[in-house]
Design a protein around this motif. Sequence first.
Motif, PDB file in Angstrom:
ATOM      1  N   ARG A   1       1.020  -0.984   0.119  1.00 31.15           N
ATOM      2  CA  ARG A   1       0.017   0.527   0.419  1.00 31.15           C
ATOM      3  C   ARG A   1       1.554   1.381  -0.028  1.00 31.15           C
ATOM      4  NH1 ARG A   1      -5.148  -1.186   1.020  1.00 31.15           N
ATOM      5  NH2 ARG A   1      -5.190  -3.335   2.063  1.00 31.15           N
ATOM      6  N   LEU A   2       1.845   1.312   0.977  1.00 29.94           N
ATOM      7  CA  LEU A   2       2.449   2.120   0.433  1.00 29.94           C
ATOM      8  C   LEU A   2       3.421   2.639  -1.168  1.00 29.94           C
ATOM      9  CD1 LEU A   2       4.382   4.427   2.377  1.00 29.94           C
ATOM     10  CD2 LEU A   2       5.793   2.713   2.515  1.00 29.94           C
TER      11      LEU A   2
ATOM     12  N   ALA B   1       2.521   1.482  -3.383  1.00 32.71           N
ATOM     13  CA  ALA B   1       1.771   2.166  -4.482  1.00 32.71           C
ATOM     14  C   ALA B   1       1.338   3.642  -5.338  1.00 32.71           C
ATOM     15  CB  ALA B   1      -0.191   0.973  -4.815  1.00 32.71           C
ATOM     16  N   PRO B   2       0.675   4.434  -4.522  1.00 32.45           N
ATOM     17  CA  PRO B   2       0.621   5.741  -4.163  1.00 32.45           C
ATOM     18  C   PRO B   2       2.236   6.062  -4.596  1.00 32.45           C
ATOM     19  CG  PRO B   2       0.220   4.938  -1.958  1.00 32.45           C
ATOM     20  CD  PRO B   2       1.095   3.737  -2.074  1.00 32.45           C
ATOM     21  N   ILE B   3       3.021   5.900  -4.050  1.00 34.14           N
ATOM     22  CA  ILE B   3       4.597   6.436  -4.205  1.00 34.14           C
ATOM     23  C   ILE B   3       5.059   5.908  -5.486  1.00 34.14           C
ATOM     24  CG2 ILE B   3       7.133   6.429  -3.699  1.00 34.14           C
ATOM     25  CD1 ILE B   3       6.160   6.323  -0.659  1.00 34.14           C
TER      26      ILE B   3
ATOM     27  N   ALA C   1       3.419   5.666  -8.128  1.00 35.02           N
ATOM     28  CA  ALA C   1       1.853   6.514  -8.845  1.00 35.02           C
ATOM     29  C   ALA C   1       2.846   8.468  -8.930  1.00 35.02           C
ATOM     30  CB  ALA C   1       0.932   6.436  -8.574  1.00 35.02           C
ATOM     31  N   LEU C   2       3.221   8.366  -7.856  1.00 36.91           N
ATOM     32  CA  LEU C   2       3.724   9.843  -8.146  1.00 36.91           C
ATOM     33  C   LEU C   2       4.710   9.853  -8.567  1.00 36.91           C
ATOM     34  CD1 LEU C   2       2.994  11.392  -4.617  1.00 36.91           C
ATOM     35  CD2 LEU C   2       1.726  11.475  -6.383  1.00 36.91           C
TER      36      LEU C   2
ATOM     37  N   ALA D   1       4.105  10.394 -12.126  1.00 33.23           N
ATOM     38  CA  ALA D   1       3.373  11.137 -12.394  1.00 33.23           C
ATOM     39  C   ALA D   1       4.539  12.495 -13.154  1.00 33.23           C
ATOM     40  CB  ALA D   1       2.663  11.869 -11.512  1.00 33.23           C
TER      41      ALA D   1
END
Lengths: 323, 283, 433
Positions: free
Chosen positions: C6-7, C9-11, C13-14, C17
């Motif tokens: 979970r940690l 995935a967002p990172i 994605a960022l 980006a």
Amino acid sequence: MTLVPTSPAGTARSRVRGGPAAPRPRARPRSRGAAAWTPWLYLAPALIVLGALLVYPVGQLGLISLLEYTQAQVSGGEPTSFRGVGNYAELFADAQFWQVLLATVGFATACVVSTLAVGCALAVLLTRVRAVPRLALMLAALGAWATPAVTGSTVWLLLFDPDFGPVNRVLGLGDHSWTYGRYSAFFLVLLEVVWCSFPFVMVTVYAGIRAVPSEVLEAAALDGASQWRIWRSVLAPMLRPILVVVTIQSIIWDFKVFTQIYVMTGGGGIAGQNLVLNVYAYQKAFAASEYSLGSAIGVVMLLILLAITLVYLRLLRGQGEEL
Amino acid sequence: MNSTGFRWRPRRPRRLVAEASALVIAAVVAFPLYWMALSAVRPAGEIESAEARPWTLAPTLDSFRRVLGQQEFGRYFLNSLVVACAVVIASALIAFLAATAVTRFRFRFRTTLLIMFLIAQMVPVEALTIPLFFLMRDAGQLNTLGALILPHIAFSLPFAIWMLRGFVKAVPESLEEAAQLDGASRSRFLWQILFPLVLPGLVATSVFSFISTWNDFLFAKSFIISDTSRSTLPMALLVYFKPEEPDWGGVMAASTVMTIPVLVFFVLVQRRLVSGLGGAVKE
Amino acid sequence: MKLAARLVAPIAALALAGLTACAPGTSDNSSAAKDDRTGTLRLWLFREVSNEPKEKVVDQVVAAFEKAHDGAKVKVEYIPVETRAERMKAAFNDPKSAPDVIEYGNTDTAGYVKDGGLADVTTEFNGWADSKDSDPTARTSVTVDGKVYGAPFFVGVRALYYRTDVFEELGLEPPKTLDELTTAAQRIRAARPELYGLVVGGAYTYGAMPFVWANGGEIAEGRGGSYASTIDSDAARKGIETYTSLFGDDNCPAAKCAGMGGNDTVTAFAAGKAGMAIGGDFSHAAVEAGKVKGKYAVVPLPGVKSGSVAPAFAGGNNIGVLRSTTHRTLAVDLMKRLASKRTQGALFDAMGFLPTYTDVRAEAAKKEPFIEPFVKTLASGTRFVPVSPAWARIDASLVLPTMFQEVVSGKKDVDEASEDAADRMNDAFSSVG
């Protein structure tokens, strides 16, 4: 006052009465055909706004933290150059950074705990009083919340001023200075932070309590349970989704406290003894347009807060709470 | 107004104690506000003087006159109102839909999304204004109210979504099943049943987004650059924070003027707050 | 559980980006090729607490300007001083929103030049008749590396306010040296313990620096185009020693005074809590509104030797032309008109802004006797902060206040504190190259 005037709602209401009192821990997956894209349809507006205005800038932030990027680069005066982890190395090599980080964590923790305690206690108090005192407390709290942070900080400073303030007079403290000692200055700022942020917790939790079916609470009250027990074993579990968001929000805000420290301690206290991370970032980077260093501090802050949030959510899950 | 959702029926003395303490706490919380308003009507020179009297013998409206007489003050007020209302309405609607999606459905990336929503709030806003500035510039939004509305919607949404999630969750699933059995369409359920039921939550989030938008300084001074007729109220307040020669009377008067609309907004919406689902059930 | 996932995935994605996004925004802010003689000029001035008198003077200047240039218009916008940093950065980054002519704080000059914002007006300035009477410090404040980036608009300077009633009661004379100042301060405190002798502030940089300058010290010295701090020199340390010795129960207790800034000391004086204070010409109104009205006078802050004046910091604002302007000739003319002798004289009458021309200032002193000690202070030589873009950072990170506060609160001695301050300044100087 009728809230749901239409006829289906009438059915709905009767269902509520017979329905389970506690929210179900998990939502059922919807299996029928169109359902697969329905959530995305609902999410679309939010995703578009957040994607454009938050994800993209945060991505840029990460990129900038790896560059040499000051106002000179922004205005096109000098070319942008890649620094790799140079900004981070500079940051971690600064002994003051670690000291400030420690102070920030301690101060933010104290703020979060005090704010939540005061906010929840007063939310419960609100449910126990009639309209007039309730409205009085709500309006006072809203006023505190609505006051711009710069003004709130200034007023608190005036109130506690050793020469001109009424507080020392009432408490008989003579000309004791609240901002000279490190802990006393932090304490004064903490009071202001709690003053302007407990209303958020209070209003939110109160709204949550209002949404709890009254039978549950009446049953508990009839059992003769104490207020504390009702909170512990009935309200807190039911309000958990709301308490979670209030807690996370408070952590995020209090970790990023800026105005209160900046105004009340004159930019970080005597010889910088009251510096917190955001003020440090401002002094080191943003005030001088050193965006790359500032972004590196931002990324570090992001990672710390993300870690705290995830650990917190995981602890909750350990107690059987589904996110 | 006295339709408290549930009645504890405590013994009378206990309720009196509770009410007395509520009033005392309200007084303590309101005291700094009183001091602010008092300082606004004190004559210049008395705000910081050795006698810290909690009253003034020579009240004057000079400070308010200075504030209200500021060039384009009415314009600023109107701009603030437009921005705050647009943000409150848009973020409430968008957040309601999103909260329903993440609560009533399970899909991949759901948890990841929820956490992602929070991320932008975790970094210092100063760091985000630079990329946002270029975004606004390239979108041609600089110097328009849109440059304030859009970022504020984005910054209010995460909290609103998280918050409404709790409220949507509290509405029993059986309700939706019943609605379906009754033949209500999904959108009908959404807007006519679910929406009213989460109103207390919407009110709380609206107060939040209203206040954070209303009091914003950073975006207002970073994105409204060349067209002062698009400025908002905080810019009128900042005038009095002049380094080395601040005008505390002006600061206090401007802040008082700024706080009042928030209280009015709250009084308008608070009936929704006190009459939540509990109240509905009681009827 | 899947916490790590979970940690990650967002990172991820960022990061994605960040990488897929194009390079961070920059802007083309080169000087404009055009020099239109008609059209609208945008003028930014600071919004004062009571802005109306300023507006009147400016309106007259603008009217005369528009009359002289057919087809030229001026749009004046008054911006709060507190928003200047964000607005100026934004203006440099978006030439479309940028003004043509601005008022700016003179300590910001070097930073704005480094950011590529201000136009070099050396030729026009030197060829301008009025500029001959500009006082030297004012000229320094618009000059970076020998080039002129604007015209001085007004100056602000500090001097010693003292209570005439208290001095009379104790039989004191206005101090003639810094030593006498200390003695007088201590005598006041001893005789009237409810008063500060001389109210001083640990965060009051421009109140403290005259003590350093009077002792022959400097903040920094320019060496080959860049600066090196000299705040740890023997002379500077002597000044720091003198200033910090004023914090104590015999004058201004550290617990209360260490955190004070300039405004706090003036407030204390205005409220009748101090025998003396170091205040600016711009503090006059606040003092007049306080309890001490009619019971005070002002003299220049004395230096080390009898009869000398401690060099004061010459604050104030300038008028500059932006590099991105497409109306350079017109903009320069508007700048000259705003900073002209005539306008400065009118602004003194309307707002009390001290003129930057020695002759206009002398005229003003005749009209308003209270500014005489300030004019005298200016005449005996003033100092300025290092004209380096690093100053913004040094100022924002409170290097000097921190130094004074470290000594005052007993955390460090003068030698150690000044050495640390010098190191921090040198860091800043070297980082801007």
